[in-house]
Design an enzyme around this catalytic site. Structure first.
Site, PDB file in Angstrom:
ATOM      1  N   SER A 150       0.631  -1.250   0.034  1.00  0.00           N
ATOM      2  CA  SER A 150       0.115  -0.227  -0.083  1.00  0.00           C
ATOM      3  C   SER A 150       0.828   1.312   0.056  1.00  0.00           C
ATOM      4  CB  SER A 150      -1.087  -0.081   1.170  1.00  0.00           C
ATOM      5  OG  SER A 150      -1.777   0.801   1.009  1.00  0.00           O
ATOM      6  N   ASP A 190      -9.275  -3.163  -6.193  1.00  0.00           N
ATOM      7  CA  ASP A 190      -8.699  -2.066  -5.623  1.00  0.00           C
ATOM      8  C   ASP A 190      -8.759  -0.709  -6.064  1.00  0.00           C
ATOM      9  OD1 ASP A 190      -6.204  -0.657  -4.238  1.00  0.00           O
ATOM     10  OD2 ASP A 190      -5.696  -2.766  -3.493  1.00  0.00           O
ATOM     11  N   HIS A 211      -8.643  -3.950  -1.534  1.00  0.00           N
ATOM     12  CA  HIS A 211      -7.356  -3.693  -0.889  1.00  0.00           C
ATOM     13  C   HIS A 211      -7.035  -4.307   0.353  1.00  0.00           C
ATOM     14  CE1 HIS A 211      -3.985  -0.793  -0.770  1.00  0.00           C
ATOM     15  NE2 HIS A 211      -4.205  -0.484   0.721  1.00  0.00           N
TER      16      HIS A 211
END
Length: 358
Positions: free
Chosen positions: A201, A297, A327
């Protein structure tokens, strides 16, 4: 001492007990109420996720959108940090680099598995959290696995977070960890030709940035692992996401996080090098990459585009996309496709930092 004088009357003791009980009941009711509100807030979004990615854990992790800056050191964070610490992991600090954000010492956690064959490969790992949340303890389990399963030295970086420490504090801290591994490679038992950087991330975005910094500054890098990386601030200017980003990391959170990290609202122009790795025009010569992201995502488009641009620039790239995966789903236990995704990452790190043929 006359103990009789210190003993509370029965009526007083009962009153104290009732008050404590009432407080505990009220706290429990408040927590339950929050959970119910979270569930109601998340339920519509969960309907957009394929059945194999649904889990009750999402409701525990979900936080309704809040435009206020994140709070540090909450009770929940402290409890979670305490529960996450078994296994390898030795906290220490490394010298910061003399960048624009100063040169304060950088906290890291070093994972050195027993029986590691020296010189081995090494991986600098960078946690996620939108540049505004998280800490090294979040990824203790993964760092333990990478170290023990692959026989690597793993250095997990506790970099400074925005909005208190905006760009370039985060990249400076993460680069400092990489520079420290290289500077102390011999005493650490590390092959300087087998050093990589990876993260998830925001950590994936920072890993991409560190890979660019290493290339520009002549620091060898064998591999970059970009796990659903946060690469492009301009995604916050779009509104054509559809159902992508419905859970875990939403467009609203992404917009605010980038603004806090950059120190200003996202805009079309951003001239500062390394502020957002996807803005770099020339990707030639960067380290071989593994890029992985789910098709539900928010970062799908920016991640796939970056992987294709790396490939077009002559950089070896492995791109993994998972249909329907939101995600950070690989952090939720029990979701098989997400677990396979994480296995793919671990295997890619192993290949990227494997001994080179003599």
């Amino acid at each position: 001492m006359n103990l009789a004088r210190t003993r509370r009357p029965a009526s007083t003791a009962r009153g104290v007990g009732l008050a404590v009980g009432a407080t505990a009941t009220a706290a429990g009711a408040l927590a339950l109420g929050r959970l119910v509100r979270r569930a109601a807030d998340l339920r519509p979004a969960m309907g957009t996720v394929p059945a194999e990615f649904r889990s009750p854990v999402w409701y525990l992790l979900h936080r309704p959108y809040d435009p206020a800056p994140p709070r540090r050191g909450t009770l929940g964070e402290r409890l979670a940090a305490g529960l996450a610490r078994p296994g390898l992991g030795r906290p220490t600090t490394v010298p910061g680099t003399a960048g624009a954000a100063g040169a304060a010492d950088v906290p890291v956690v070093v994972y050195d598995p027993p029986g590691r064959t020296a010189p081995s490969g090494a991986l600098v790992w960078i946690h996620g959290g939108g540049m505004i949340l998280g800490a090294a303890w979040v990824d203790h389990a993964l760092c333990n696995r990478l170290a023990t399963e692959l026989g690597l030295l793993v250095v997990s970086v506790d970099y400074r977070l925005a909005p208190e420490h905006p760009f370039p504090a985060g990249p400076d801290d993460c680069y400092a960890a990489l520079a420290w591994v290289h500077a102390h490679a011999q005493e650490l038992g590390v092959d300087p030709g087998r050093v990589g950087v990876a993260g998830a991330s925001a950590g994936g975005g920072l890993a991409a940035t560190v890979a660019q910094m290493a290339h520009d500054r002549g620091l060898p890098l064998a591999f970059q692992g970009l796990v659903y990386p946060m690469l492009d601030d301009r995604t916050a200017l779009r509104d054509d996401h559809g159902t992508r980003g419905a859970i875990a990391w939403t467009p609203e959170k992404n917009r605010d996080a980038w603004a806090w990290y950059l120190g200003h609202p996202v805009r079309e122009d951003e001239a500062r090098p390394y502020a957002a790795p996807a803005r770099r025009a020339d990707l030639a010569g960067l380290a071989p990459a593994w890029v992985g992201v789910g098709e539900a995502d928010l970062f799908l488009d920016e991640d796939v585009d970056y992987a294709r641009r790396l490939e077009a620039a002559g950089v070896p790239v492995e791109l993994v996309t998972v249909p329907g995966m939101p995600h950070a789903a690989d952090m939720v236990r029990g979701i098989r496709p997400a677990a396979a995704f994480r296995d793919s990452l671990v295997a890619a790190v192993g290949r990227g930092l494997a001994p080179r043929p003599s």
